[in-house]
Design an enzyme around this catalytic site. Structure first.
Site, short mmCIF file in Angstrom:
data_model
loop_
_atom_site.label_atom_id
_atom_site.label_comp_id
_atom_site.label_asym_id
_atom_site.label_seq_id
_atom_site.Cartn_x
_atom_site.Cartn_y
_atom_site.Cartn_z
N HIS A 254 0.83 -1.21 0.00
CA HIS A 254 0.00 0.00 0.00
C HIS A 254 0.87 1.26 0.00
CE1 HIS A 254 -2.98 -3.00 1.25
NE2 HIS A 254 -3.93 -2.12 0.92
N HIS A 297 0.63 -2.69 9.41
CA HIS A 297 2.02 -2.95 9.05
C HIS A 297 2.92 -2.41 10.15
CE1 HIS A 297 2.27 -4.59 4.94
NE2 HIS A 297 1.15 -3.92 4.69
N ASP A 301 8.08 -1.68 7.81
CA ASP A 301 7.48 -1.99 6.50
C ASP A 301 7.21 -0.71 5.71
OD1 ASP A 301 7.52 -4.49 7.58
OD2 ASP A 301 5.36 -4.56 8.00
#
Length: 379
Positions: A254, A297, A301
């Site tokens: 994302h 996350h 990340d």
């Protein structure tokens, strides 16, 4: 006489005059009584030949002087107005920015393959994710200070869809969409290929107890294929209910899409659309922040996803926009593994791609065309 011929003959104009000069006394003229009379001339006699030649030479001299003066006038006039005679030809950029849609198609297949391969790796990694009861979430400094907001990840995916939609519309109306498209596809494919590597070599436990992971299938190959197809059909989004697997944490996909879409929007939009850039930046930044607020996350990340996306984008466009670097012997960017692919995609792009918009569909002209014909009548 043409002006160019007059200028050319300007230096070749020479004044030649022949004159017969006689010394001594003229021959005596005879009179009626037979005695010669010196310097006597009857008024009824025609002028001598010397006077006629002198008058002709004077007329010729006057004509040549006038011609020479005319040549000098025309020459000086042309020299003063030489700037108005020059024709500046603008260099045509069409050949320097070839479309080469077949290369764009190759880049699209490269991106599609890596996106599909990512779903395969997610399915494989999901089988290796440790159970929450065995391996609790790793400590994260952001999670220590910010409590989880359940709806935050939905904001992330909505912002991502909006940014991708805006970039798609913007890309369609760009004149050089073929070149820009293959750059976008190559970067997407490369970033998701990196993501496959990092996910596979290091499998992190889930970042929060709230996460619900689908049951493991172990040796059920058919079930894994159906999961892959479901993940592809839903775009890998939690909004569509297609992403119920865990393990795809390092690094955040994302974050890649939110950051990359903004970078392309900013790079290929005119500077006067600053308000549009700021809106896209807010969508991107808030979407990335909501990933962490939703505890979907780890912070590492997101940081690695942002870092690798921005650096890869900037390295590629530095090479693309600085043509002197491509053949420079001390260019360390040429040592990247994707430099041969870059040379394949950008070999014929000889200048920086300008931000120019045009209609994606060529509409036929409905107006009547008139032709102006200039004619003259015989006098």
């Amino acid at each position: 006489m043409a002006a160019s011929e007059l200028i050319q003959d300007d230096e070749d104009v020479r004044i030649h005059m022949d004159a017969n000069v006689t010394t001594g006394d003229p021959p005596p003229c005879s009179v009626a009584n037979g005695n010669p009379t010196r310097h006597a001339r009857s008024s009824s006699l025609p002028p001598p030949d010397d006077d006629v030649d002198g008058r002709a030479a004077g007329d010729k001299l006057s004509s040549l002087l006038k011609q020479n003066q005319l040549v000098r006038t025309l020459s000086s006039g042309l020299r003063r107005r030489c700037d108005y005679v020059k024709i500046s030809v603008t260099e045509e950029h069409a050949d320097r920015l070839p479309k080469e849609w077949w290369k764009t198609g190759v880049a699209f297949l490269y991106a599609t393959f890596n996106l599909v391969f990512t779903t395969v790796i997610i399915t494989v990694v999901h089988e290796r994710v440790p159970d929450k009861s065995v391996s609790p979430p790793l400590p994260d400094k952001f999670f220590d200070y910010v409590d989880r907001v359940p709806w935050a990840f939905t904001v992330t995916e909505v912002n991502g869809l909006i940014l991708c939609g805006l970039w798609l519309v913007q890309w369609i109306f760009l004149r050089h969409r073929a070149i820009i498209g293959r750059r976008c596809f190559f970067l997407i494919g490369t970033l998701y290929m990196y993501r496959c590597v990092t996910m596979y070599i290091t499998t992190l436990p889930v970042p929060g107890k709230h996460m619900v992971c689908a049951p493991k299938l172990y040796n059920d190959s058919t079930g894994k294929i159906w999961r892959i197809l479901r993940l592809i059909s839903g775009g890998g989004l939690s909004l569509t209910g297609s992403h119920l697997m865990c393990g795809d944490f390092l690094y955040s996909g994302h974050t890649v899409m939110l950051t990359l879409s903004y970078l392309f929007i900013k790079e290929y939009s005119p500077s006067w659309m600053w308000w549009y850039r700021w809106i896209c930046w807010l969508l991107s930044a808030s979407g990335v922040l909501c990933i962490l607020i939703g505890h979907e996350h780890y912070s590492i990340d997101v940081v690695i996803g942002y870092f690798i996306t921005t650096r890869t984008f900037w390295w590629y466009h530095t090479m693309a926009n600085t043509h002197a670097l491509r053949q420079a012997p001390n260019n360390f960017l040429s040592r990247t593994w994707w430099n041969p692919v870059f040379n394949f995609l950008e070999r014929n792009v000889q200048t920086t791609v300008p931000v120019v918009f045009s209609s994606p569909v060529a509409f036929p002209s409905c107006g009547q065309r008139y032709r102006i014909v200039e004619g003259g009548r015989d006098e």
